[in-house]
Each structure stands twice: as C-alpha cells, then as structure tokens.
Design a protein around this motif. Structure first.
Motif, PDB file in Angstrom:
ATOM      1  N   ALA A  74       0.828  -1.214   0.000  1.00 48.37           N
ATOM      2  CA  ALA A  74       0.000   0.000   0.000  1.00 48.37           C
ATOM      3  C   ALA A  74       0.860   1.261   0.000  1.00 48.37           C
ATOM      4  CB  ALA A  74      -0.930  -0.004   1.215  1.00 48.37           C
ATOM      5  N   PHE A  75       2.148   1.124   0.325  1.00 54.31           N
ATOM      6  CA  PHE A  75       3.016   2.296   0.461  1.00 54.31           C
ATOM      7  C   PHE A  75       4.242   2.259  -0.451  1.00 54.31           C
ATOM      8  CE2 PHE A  75       0.951   1.421   4.545  1.00 54.31           C
ATOM      9  CZ  PHE A  75       0.279   2.625   4.759  1.00 54.31           C
ATOM     10  N   PHE A  76       4.662   1.051  -0.881  1.00 57.72           N
ATOM     11  CA  PHE A  76       5.876   0.920  -1.677  1.00 57.72           C
ATOM     12  C   PHE A  76       5.576   0.163  -2.970  1.00 57.72           C
ATOM     13  CE2 PHE A  76       7.174   1.050   2.784  1.00 57.72           C
ATOM     14  CZ  PHE A  76       8.124   2.068   2.766  1.00 57.72           C
ATOM     15  N   THR A  77       6.424   0.338  -3.958  1.00 57.83           N
ATOM     16  CA  THR A  77       6.304  -0.454  -5.183  1.00 57.83           C
ATOM     17  C   THR A  77       6.721  -1.888  -4.893  1.00 57.83           C
ATOM     18  OG1 THR A  77       8.575   0.002  -5.887  1.00 57.83           O
ATOM     19  CG2 THR A  77       6.854   1.574  -6.573  1.00 57.83           C
ATOM     20  N   TRP A  78       6.202  -2.795  -5.698  1.00 56.33           N
ATOM     21  CA  TRP A  78       6.523  -4.207  -5.450  1.00 56.33           C
ATOM     22  C   TRP A  78       8.007  -4.486  -5.682  1.00 56.33           C
ATOM     23  CZ3 TRP A  78       8.305  -7.534  -9.300  1.00 56.33           C
ATOM     24  CH2 TRP A  78       8.143  -7.098 -10.633  1.00 56.33           C
ATOM     25  N   GLN A  79       8.638  -3.729  -6.585  1.00 56.03           N
ATOM     26  CA  GLN A  79      10.072  -3.918  -6.818  1.00 56.03           C
ATOM     27  C   GLN A  79      10.901  -3.530  -5.602  1.00 56.03           C
ATOM     28  OE1 GLN A  79       7.971  -2.271  -8.852  1.00 56.03           O
ATOM     29  NE2 GLN A  79       8.336  -2.749 -11.027  1.00 56.03           N
ATOM     30  N   SER A  80      10.462  -2.493  -4.880  1.00 61.01           N
ATOM     31  CA  SER A  80      11.196  -2.054  -3.692  1.00 61.01           C
ATOM     32  C   SER A  80      11.217  -3.137  -2.615  1.00 61.01           C
ATOM     33  CB  SER A  80      10.567  -0.776  -3.129  1.00 61.01           C
ATOM     34  OG  SER A  80      10.602   0.269  -4.071  1.00 61.01           O
ATOM     35  N   ILE A  81      10.133  -3.880  -2.514  1.00 58.98           N
ATOM     36  CA  ILE A  81      10.050  -4.929  -1.502  1.00 58.98           C
ATOM     37  C   ILE A  81      11.035  -6.053  -1.815  1.00 58.98           C
ATOM     38  CG2 ILE A  81       8.517  -6.619  -0.409  1.00 58.98           C
ATOM     39  CD1 ILE A  81       6.222  -4.654  -0.934  1.00 58.98           C
ATOM     40  N   TRP A  82      11.259  -6.314  -3.099  1.00 57.69           N
ATOM     41  CA  TRP A  82      12.251  -7.334  -3.467  1.00 57.69           C
ATOM     42  C   TRP A  82      13.672  -6.874  -3.133  1.00 57.69           C
ATOM     43  CZ3 TRP A  82      11.617 -12.267  -4.290  1.00 57.69           C
ATOM     44  CH2 TRP A  82      10.360 -12.745  -4.682  1.00 57.69           C
ATOM     45  N   VAL A  83      13.915  -5.570  -3.184  1.00 57.60           N
ATOM     46  CA  VAL A  83      15.224  -5.058  -2.766  1.00 57.60           C
ATOM     47  C   VAL A  83      15.416  -5.281  -1.269  1.00 57.60           C
ATOM     48  CG1 VAL A  83      16.650  -2.995  -2.543  1.00 57.60           C
ATOM     49  CG2 VAL A  83      15.300  -3.355  -4.619  1.00 57.60           C
ATOM     50  N   LEU A  84      14.356  -5.072  -0.491  1.00 65.43           N
ATOM     51  CA  LEU A  84      14.421  -5.338   0.952  1.00 65.43           C
ATOM     52  C   LEU A  84      14.682  -6.821   1.216  1.00 65.43           C
ATOM     53  CD1 LEU A  84      11.436  -3.149   2.252  1.00 65.43           C
ATOM     54  CD2 LEU A  84      13.885  -2.683   2.508  1.00 65.43           C
ATOM     55  N   ALA A  85      14.072  -7.679   0.423  1.00 67.77           N
ATOM     56  CA  ALA A  85      14.302  -9.120   0.582  1.00 67.77           C
ATOM     57  C   ALA A  85      15.765  -9.468   0.326  1.00 67.77           C
ATOM     58  CB  ALA A  85      13.392  -9.898  -0.374  1.00 67.77           C
ATOM     59  N   ALA A  86      16.345  -8.853  -0.697  1.00 64.93           N
ATOM     60  CA  ALA A  86      17.757  -9.098  -0.994  1.00 64.93           C
ATOM     61  C   ALA A  86      18.645  -8.671   0.171  1.00 64.93           C
ATOM     62  CB  ALA A  86      18.157  -8.348  -2.264  1.00 64.93           C
ATOM     63  N   GLY A  87      18.340  -7.522   0.754  1.00 64.90           N
ATOM     64  CA  GLY A  87      19.114  -7.050   1.898  1.00 64.90           C
ATOM     65  C   GLY A  87      19.016  -7.988   3.084  1.00 64.90           C
ATOM     66  N   THR A  88      17.827  -8.545   3.294  1.00 66.15           N
ATOM     67  CA  THR A  88      17.632  -9.497   4.394  1.00 66.15           C
ATOM     68  C   THR A  88      18.472 -10.750   4.188  1.00 66.15           C
ATOM     69  OG1 THR A  88      15.357  -8.683   4.667  1.00 66.15           O
ATOM     70  CG2 THR A  88      15.907 -10.810   5.676  1.00 66.15           C
ATOM     71  N   ALA A  89      18.521 -11.247   2.957  1.00 67.10           N
ATOM     72  CA  ALA A  89      19.324 -12.443   2.660  1.00 67.10           C
ATOM     73  C   ALA A  89      20.809 -12.173   2.881  1.00 67.10           C
ATOM     74  CB  ALA A  89      19.070 -12.899   1.222  1.00 67.10           C
ATOM     75  N   ILE A  90      21.273 -10.978   2.518  1.00 63.28           N
ATOM     76  CA  ILE A  90      22.681 -10.627   2.721  1.00 63.28           C
ATOM     77  C   ILE A  90      23.009 -10.581   4.213  1.00 63.28           C
ATOM     78  CG2 ILE A  90      24.352  -8.749   2.534  1.00 63.28           C
ATOM     79  CD1 ILE A  90      24.070 -10.304  -0.018  1.00 63.28           C
ATOM     80  N   LEU A  91      22.122  -9.989   5.008  1.00 62.19           N
ATOM     81  CA  LEU A  91      22.354  -9.886   6.447  1.00 62.19           C
ATOM     82  C   LEU A  91      22.380 -11.259   7.121  1.00 62.19           C
ATOM     83  CD1 LEU A  91      20.114  -6.801   7.353  1.00 62.19           C
ATOM     84  CD2 LEU A  91      22.623  -6.895   7.252  1.00 62.19           C
ATOM     85  N   ALA A  92      21.719 -12.245   6.516  1.00 61.99           N
ATOM     86  CA  ALA A  92      21.681 -13.588   7.103  1.00 61.99           C
ATOM     87  C   ALA A  92      23.018 -14.315   6.980  1.00 61.99           C
ATOM     88  CB  ALA A  92      20.583 -14.416   6.435  1.00 61.99           C
ATOM     89  N   ILE A  93      23.876 -13.882   6.054  1.00 63.84           N
ATOM     90  CA  ILE A  93      25.144 -14.591   5.823  1.00 63.84           C
ATOM     91  C   ILE A  93      26.074 -14.510   7.038  1.00 63.84           C
ATOM     92  CG2 ILE A  93      27.238 -14.661   4.418  1.00 63.84           C
ATOM     93  CD1 ILE A  93      25.528 -13.819   2.030  1.00 63.84           C
ATOM     94  N   PRO A  94      26.370 -13.332   7.568  1.00 62.50           N
ATOM     95  CA  PRO A  94      27.240 -13.314   8.765  1.00 62.50           C
ATOM     96  C   PRO A  94      26.598 -14.012   9.958  1.00 62.50           C
ATOM     97  CG  PRO A  94      26.355 -11.116   8.298  1.00 62.50           C
ATOM     98  CD  PRO A  94      26.063 -11.963   7.101  1.00 62.50           C
ATOM     99  N   ALA A  95      25.278 -13.956  10.059  1.00 57.88           N
ATOM    100  CA  ALA A  95      24.606 -14.652  11.160  1.00 57.88           C
ATOM    101  C   ALA A  95      24.818 -16.156  11.047  1.00 57.88           C
ATOM    102  CB  ALA A  95      23.112 -14.318  11.160  1.00 57.88           C
ATOM    103  N   LEU A  96      24.711 -16.693   9.833  1.00 56.50           N
ATOM    104  CA  LEU A  96      24.908 -18.131   9.622  1.00 56.50           C
ATOM    105  C   LEU A  96      26.350 -18.526   9.914  1.00 56.50           C
ATOM    106  CD1 LEU A  96      23.577 -20.780   8.593  1.00 56.50           C
ATOM    107  CD2 LEU A  96      24.436 -20.192   6.321  1.00 56.50           C
ATOM    108  N   LEU A  97      27.286 -17.719   9.480  1.00 51.93           N
ATOM    109  CA  LEU A  97      28.695 -18.023   9.733  1.00 51.93           C
ATOM    110  C   LEU A  97      29.004 -18.030  11.229  1.00 51.93           C
ATOM    111  CD1 LEU A  97      30.378 -15.917   6.904  1.00 51.93           C
ATOM    112  CD2 LEU A  97      30.255 -18.410   7.053  1.00 51.93           C
ATOM    113  N   TRP A  98      28.405 -17.110  11.972  1.00 53.53           N
ATOM    114  CA  TRP A  98      28.624 -17.078  13.422  1.00 53.53           C
ATOM    115  C   TRP A  98      28.018 -18.307  14.092  1.00 53.53           C
ATOM    116  CZ3 TRP A  98      25.103 -16.751  17.537  1.00 53.53           C
ATOM    117  CH2 TRP A  98      25.697 -16.573  18.796  1.00 53.53           C
ATOM    118  N   LEU A  99      26.807 -18.680  13.675  1.00 51.59           N
ATOM    119  CA  LEU A  99      26.145 -19.842  14.272  1.00 51.59           C
ATOM    120  C   LEU A  99      26.920 -21.128  14.014  1.00 51.59           C
ATOM    121  CD1 LEU A  99      22.433 -19.011  13.339  1.00 51.59           C
ATOM    122  CD2 LEU A  99      23.358 -19.147  15.658  1.00 51.59           C
TER     123      LEU A  99
END
Length: 403
Positions: A160-185
């Motif tokens: 309702a507030f963002f374009t659908w393409q912008s949400i996919w950019v947020l998804a990409a950022g979330t996946a990137i942030l998960a990498i150091p978390a996985l390495l630490w675990l």
C-alpha cells in the motif's frame, strides 16, 4: 524438547535461519506479487502459470546435481554461497524489465530459495541428529513457518506504500544480512563433512543406499504421488491466493490474515509429528499425513464464508506441518545417511517439479474456464490416491525388510 533445544540451539537456529530466508523463493511469497507481476508484464493466468512452471521445472533439473553438494561440502561453506545467490536473485526480480527473462528470474529464486536453502537445512538436521531427528527437523522448520505467518501480511501491507520492486530489494538485503549470522552460528559446526561418517545411520537391510539403488527400489515410486501432490497443490493454492479471494468475494488482506492461524496449526502439527517420529517410526506415520488435505480442499471447493476458509486452513496446516518432518526423516530412516544429500536431492527434484506442474496446470485450466472449485474437488481425490499408494508401498517394504 526444551532441554534438547537449549543444548543444540546454535545448530538448530542455523537450520531455522536457512528455512526462514528460503521464503523469498517459496511460492507463498512470490505469489503475493502475482497481480503486480501480471499487470507489469501483461500476462494472463495461463501465461504466468506457464512461466512459473518452466522456471521451477528448470530448478528441479539442476537440483538433481546440485543437491549432492551437501555430501561433499560443509554447511558453513555452502550455506553462505546459496544465500548470496538468493540475494542476487531477489535483485534480479526487482530490476528485470523484460518478460523474456522472467522464467530465468523464477528459476533463480526457486533454485536458491525453495531448492537449495531448504535442502541444506533439512539434510543437515537429518545427518546431525539421529535419535532426535524428528525434533531437529521440526525446530529447524519453524523458520519456514515464521516466514509463512509474517511475510504475507507484512508484504500486503507494505504494497500500500511501496512499489513491489522495492520490496524485493528489501528481501535481498535481508538475505545478505543472514550470511554473517549463519557463519557465526556455524563457527563450531556440529558435524563437519570430514567427520560425518562418525554419525552415519543405516537404512533398510542395515546398509547405506546409493541414489541409483534408491531410484531402482519400488518404494521410491510408491512415494512419487505424495511427493508430487503435496508440493503441486499446496503450491497451486498459495499461487492462486489472489484469484481464490476474488472468486469467493473476499479482500486479499482478509485471506492472508488467516495465514498466521494456518501457520500456528502447522507448527503444532510439526512439533507433534517430530515428537511422535522419535517415539515411533516413519513407517507407522507417513501413510496418513496427507489425509487432512482431502478435507482441506473439499472445504475450499464448497465453502463460501471466511469461516469455511479458516477450517480449510486448519486441515491444510495439519498436513503441511507433518510434511516438514515425516518425508525428510523418511529418506534417512529407510535409506541411510551416507548418501543422504544425493538421495534427498532426487526427492527434492520431484517436489520442485510438483511445484512447477501445479501452478502451470491450474493456470491453464483457468484459461479454459475450468473453475477453481472444480479443480479442488479433483485435488482432494488425488490425495486419497496418494495416501493409498504410500500405505501399500510402506507395507510391502515393512514385510520384506528389517528397518
């Protein structure tokens, strides 16, 4: 269960993180954008279903090879590579301007998300834990359940507030942030591949089965309808969630608001099936886990109220929860863990193939004016057939082998 989780929290959380991030390649997430994607690229239901099916089918073919990487690479090495590829796939979806590349986008998302991220997590849980395999699989699958409960409502609200393409950019950022978390675990990995032999468990006949031997065994083929059906029609349901809400006369947000309830039931069924799995064995449980799907799709077909949809989601959740533990444990229990990555890759390819066929068939049938309600009646009949096939296959094996 609590003591088990606390003692193994590091590795269980790694599995849950992988299943959570796999959401970006799962149908329930991609299908949220179905209306926007169809409008942007001027696609019919059949066009979109065919594109989705083609990309998913291609990912199933590649999974047959790539799934075996879990037999030769550590999770802490393979996992970050897959998550980085998934992030790149999300950006591909966000910035792709050509309809001709849309099948490639779907392939990338399905392969890295639904395919490899989930595969790595379930193979790791099945191999790292033997006596508590059911519990480990159920806990690791909570990541998927959390994403399934939260992402649809969150994304529909954000649209309702963002374009659908912008949400996919947020998804990409979330996946990137998960990498150091996985390495630490996984800084201290529970069972590196170099010492995996120490924790291997045998399958039928007290031996380890190769993938070639599994493909030549009748039980694998008796399981095919169940592998295909659960993936195909569960995927098709969420793929067509926007259309389903339209024909029932509901707002899309009213429908996705029920997803957390579906997820809660799924989590309860997942934990219960995991506990029962460790107390009993897979052979006693697996023939019956798809029976609630019969009730679910009959309810979706004939129900007209939101209450009927809620009942359908409850029964759908029962099977979906059990599906997170029973089939994954099935391969380890019946065929051993030495070649589990390769064996499960073949099974995963079948399931991914199902997720390609389901949306394609339902989309094409809609273009030929075959109502979704009528399709769901046929789906319920199919699940009756798949349950009978599993019962026959497991019964034949139980009478012939010592498991």
């Amino acid at each position: 269960m609590i003591r088990f989780i606390l003692q193994n929290s590091r590795w269980l959380t790694a599995g849950a993180l992988l299943t959570l991030i796999s959401s970006f390649g799962q149908t329930y997430f991609i299908s949220i954008f179905a209306g926007e994607i169809r409008a942007t690229f001027n696609l019919s239901h059949g066009d979109w279903g065919a594109i989705y099916g083609f990309g998913t089918f291609a990912s199933a073919v590649v999974m047959i090879w790539s799934g075996g990487l879990t037999d030769v690479m550590r999770v802490r090495n393979l996992g970050p590579i897959v998550l980085a590829a998934l992030a790149a796939s999300c950006l591909f979806m966000a910035f792709n301007p050509w309809v001709a590349l849309l099948p490639v986008v779907i392939f990338c998302l399905r392969f890295t998300g639904q395919g490899m991220s989930t595969h790595i997590a379930t193979v790791a849980m099945s191999r790292w834990f033997v006596a508590n395999r059911g519990k480990a699989l159920s806990v690791a699958s909570l990541g998927f359940s959390f994403g399934e409960a939260c992402y649809p409502v969150l994304v529909v609200s954000l649209l309702a507030f963002f374009t659908w393409q912008s949400i996919w950019v947020l998804a990409a950022g979330t996946a990137i942030l998960a990498i150091p978390a996985l390495l630490w675990l996984l800084a201290e990995e529970r069972s590196p591949q170099s010492s995996a032999a120490e924790g291997q468990s045998f399958g039928m006949g007290g031996r380890h089965w190769s993938r070639t031997q599994v493909l030549g065994h009748p039980l694998f083929w008796f399981m095919i309808p169940a592998l295909l059906g659960q993936s195909a029609f569960n995927t098709a349901f969420f793929f067509l969630q926007v259309h389903f809400a339209e024909i029932k006369g509901w707002d899309h947000l009213q429908l996705v608001a029920m997803f957390p309830i579906y997820t809660a039931v799924s989590i309860a069924a997942m934990i219960l099936s995991g506990v029962l799995l460790d107390k009993l064995d897979t052979a006693r449980l697996i023939p019956y886990f798809q029976l609630p799907m019969i009730v679910a799709f009959l309810t979706f077909a004939y129900g007209q109220s939101l209450l009927s949809a809620l009942v359908g989601f409850i029964f759908l959740g029962l099977s979906s929860g059990a599906n997170a533990t029973l089939p994954n444990a099935f391969w380890a229990e019946f065929y051993g863990t030495k070649h589990l990555g390769s064996i499960k890759a073949a099974a995963a390819a079948v399931m991914v193939l199902g997720s390609a066929v389901g949306p394609a068939i339902t989309g094409i049938l809609l273009d030929y004016d075959i109502a979704l309600d009528a399709q769901y009646v046929a789906v319920s009949i199919f699940f009756g057939f798949s349950s009978v096939m599993m019962w026959i296959g497991v019964r034949r094996v139980s009478n012939s082998f010592v498991i």
